[in-house]
Write a protein that holds these residues in place. Structure first.
Motif, PDB file in Angstrom:
ATOM      1  N   ARG A   1     111.672   1.521  -0.606  1.00  0.00           N
ATOM      2  CA  ARG A   1     112.532   0.357  -0.390  1.00  0.00           C
ATOM      3  C   ARG A   1     112.305  -0.695  -1.475  1.00  0.00           C
ATOM      4  O   ARG A   1     113.229  -1.347  -1.942  1.00  0.00           O
ATOM      5  CB  ARG A   1     112.260  -0.266   0.987  1.00  0.00           C
ATOM      6  CG  ARG A   1     112.886   0.469   2.155  1.00  0.00           C
ATOM      7  CD  ARG A   1     114.406   0.338   2.180  1.00  0.00           C
ATOM      8  NE  ARG A   1     114.827  -1.049   2.189  1.00  0.00           N
ATOM      9  CZ  ARG A   1     114.976  -1.777   3.304  1.00  0.00           C
ATOM     10  NH1 ARG A   1     114.707  -1.240   4.483  1.00  0.00           N
ATOM     11  NH2 ARG A   1     115.385  -3.026   3.233  1.00  0.00           N
TER      12      ARG A   1
ATOM     13  N   ARG B   1     122.320   5.415   1.451  1.00  0.00           N
ATOM     14  CA  ARG B   1     121.664   5.531   2.755  1.00  0.00           C
ATOM     15  C   ARG B   1     121.153   6.962   2.870  1.00  0.00           C
ATOM     16  O   ARG B   1     121.913   7.926   2.667  1.00  0.00           O
ATOM     17  CB  ARG B   1     122.626   5.214   3.890  1.00  0.00           C
ATOM     18  CG  ARG B   1     122.003   5.304   5.291  1.00  0.00           C
ATOM     19  CD  ARG B   1     122.926   4.706   6.339  1.00  0.00           C
ATOM     20  NE  ARG B   1     122.396   4.828   7.692  1.00  0.00           N
ATOM     21  CZ  ARG B   1     121.457   4.049   8.204  1.00  0.00           C
ATOM     22  NH1 ARG B   1     120.933   3.085   7.451  1.00  0.00           N
ATOM     23  NH2 ARG B   1     121.034   4.200   9.440  1.00  0.00           N
TER      24      ARG B   1
ATOM     25  N   SER C   1     119.004   2.172   2.154  1.00  0.00           N
ATOM     26  CA  SER C   1     118.744   2.097   3.592  1.00  0.00           C
ATOM     27  C   SER C   1     118.438   3.502   4.097  1.00  0.00           C
ATOM     28  O   SER C   1     118.715   4.500   3.420  1.00  0.00           O
ATOM     29  CB  SER C   1     119.930   1.497   4.336  1.00  0.00           C
ATOM     30  OG  SER C   1     121.096   2.281   4.142  1.00  0.00           O
ATOM     31  N   TYR C   2     117.897   3.583   5.336  1.00  0.00           N
ATOM     32  CA  TYR C   2     117.336   4.848   5.803  1.00  0.00           C
ATOM     33  C   TYR C   2     117.607   5.061   7.283  1.00  0.00           C
ATOM     34  O   TYR C   2     117.723   4.109   8.053  1.00  0.00           O
ATOM     35  CB  TYR C   2     115.826   4.882   5.538  1.00  0.00           C
ATOM     36  CG  TYR C   2     115.491   4.680   4.081  1.00  0.00           C
ATOM     37  CD1 TYR C   2     115.367   5.771   3.233  1.00  0.00           C
ATOM     38  CD2 TYR C   2     115.381   3.400   3.545  1.00  0.00           C
ATOM     39  CE1 TYR C   2     115.112   5.591   1.880  1.00  0.00           C
ATOM     40  CE2 TYR C   2     115.128   3.206   2.200  1.00  0.00           C
ATOM     41  CZ  TYR C   2     114.998   4.308   1.368  1.00  0.00           C
ATOM     42  OH  TYR C   2     114.762   4.121   0.028  1.00  0.00           O
TER      43      TYR C   2
END
Length: 375
Positions: A128, A112, A135-136
């Motif tokens: 992505r 992340r 994830s961000y």
């Protein structure tokens, strides 16, 4: 008058910022930070790309690994010249190659990451796709205080920007107001800010008479008249750091009501400033200023937060608003700018940039907060 001679930041300065940012990211549970062109990249590396295009430029930071700046090959020579370049590795890519695969190779594919708020959707979606399990979170969400606490050199630049804005006000209070368009006075503000060293002017609000009831009024063709209250709000960047100040002037003698409303806002601004101290919550500054206006019967006419952070951008965290529990710490810089806005009639706002000190606060704007009469 030209810009200041403040010393430039060194590669060691930028290296320390990148190291701290990577460490903060790890403490926040992130696998790293992805920083696109914009203020965060400038603050971390000293690099501003010659143009922001569809070609990927991205700083990759992660605790325990060398910072890497991914850049298009045609822009690599400029990146090498950046003050922070010696503190990082450059990975260039040529047209026809996949920059996202090259970037993904530097990252934990299931991690992340914090990513710049202004990163292009094009780039985020491609990352992505290259790392489906990643994830961000936006940097503002993940590390809102990344740039909030200024060091001594930054505070020097902030103070110089504030002094330049103050010098601009001292000039503008002596120009003619009555019979001139708001846009003409705004042009005077722009010219004086630049004369006092600003390389970038972000806003020059000149809101006369009923326009003063709109906090973000854009200076227009309205001709300023005798008897008008005029809200002045102006600022920008000087040597890369922001200024932002507001004063309200009156063309000719004010009425008793106008003077009373101005006095209330001045008292509210003073109360907000007095609430600044290490350990206080951001919302305490808002509460202190807002209470003065509410107690005077004008609470419904104070329609915005009391303040916002400022640094390499003129608006950034932290925000002085109800519900913001974050504690003030020495080195934070933000505005204290209460106002009263009476629809169809006039408005008043008084604003200083304040920095938190070891035992309270220090104003970076020192021009009079009394009601100034102009001609």
């Amino acid at each position: 008058m030209t810009g200041s001679t403040a010393a430039s930041f060194t590669a060691d300065d930028y290296g320390a910022r990148m190291e701290r940012a990577a460490r903060d990211a790890a403490e926040a549970g992130l696998a790293g930070l992805l920083v696109a062109p914009g203020p965060d990249l400038v603050w971390l590396t000293g690099y501003t790309p010659p143009a922001v295009t569809e070609r990927l430029t991205l700083l990759v930071l992660a605790a325990g690994q060398e910072p890497v700046l991914v850049v298009p090959a045609l822009e690599a020579p400029d990146a090498h010249k950046a003050a922070g370049a010696p503190a990082l590795a450059l990975r260039d890519w040529t047209d026809g190659k996949d920059p996202y695969a090259a970037t993904a190779a530097l990252l934990d594919a299931s991690g992340r990451f914090g990513i710049s708020d202004n990163a292009w959707a094009l780039h985020l979606l491609a990352l992505r796709q290259a790392m489906p399990a990643s994830s961000y979170a936006s940097l503002t969400e993940a590390l809102p205080m990344l740039r909030a606490v200024k060091d001594a050199a930054e505070l020097e630049l902030m103070a110089a920007a504030g002094a330049a804005a103050d010098a601009t006000f001292e000039e503008i209070r002596n120009v003619p107001f009555a019979g001139r368009r708001e846009s003409e006075v705004a042009a005077d503000l722009d010219r004086q800010l630049r004369r006092h060293g600003h390389e970038q002017v972000d806003f020059t609000i000149v809101a006369s008479g009923p326009n003063g009831a709109n906090p973000h009024h854009e200076a227009g063709d309205r001709v300023i008249e005798r008897g008008d209250m005029v809200v002045l709000d102006f600022g920008g960047l000087r040597d890369g750091y922001g200024s932002d100040t507001s004063r309200t002037v009156h063309v000719g003698e004010p009425t008793d009501e106008e003077r009373r409303v101005h006095d209330i806002v001045r008292a509210a601004q003073e109360a907000g400033f007095r609430a600044v101290r290490p350990g206080a919550g951001c919302q305490d500054v808002d509460r202190a200023a807002r209470a003065v206006i509410a107690d005077a019967g004008y609470g419904e006419y104070f329609i915005h937060r009391t303040g916002h952070g400022i640094g390499v951008t003129t608006h950034e965290p932290p925000y002085m608003i109800e519900g913001e529990l974050r504690s003030l710490v020495p080195g934070m810089c933000f505005s204290v700018e209460p106002g009263i806005y009476l629809p169809g009639r006039f408005g008043v706002r008084i604003e200083d940039i304040v920095t938190v000190t070891e035992d309270g606060g220090r104003r970076l704007n020192t021009t009079t907060r009394e009601l100034v009469i102009v001609e």
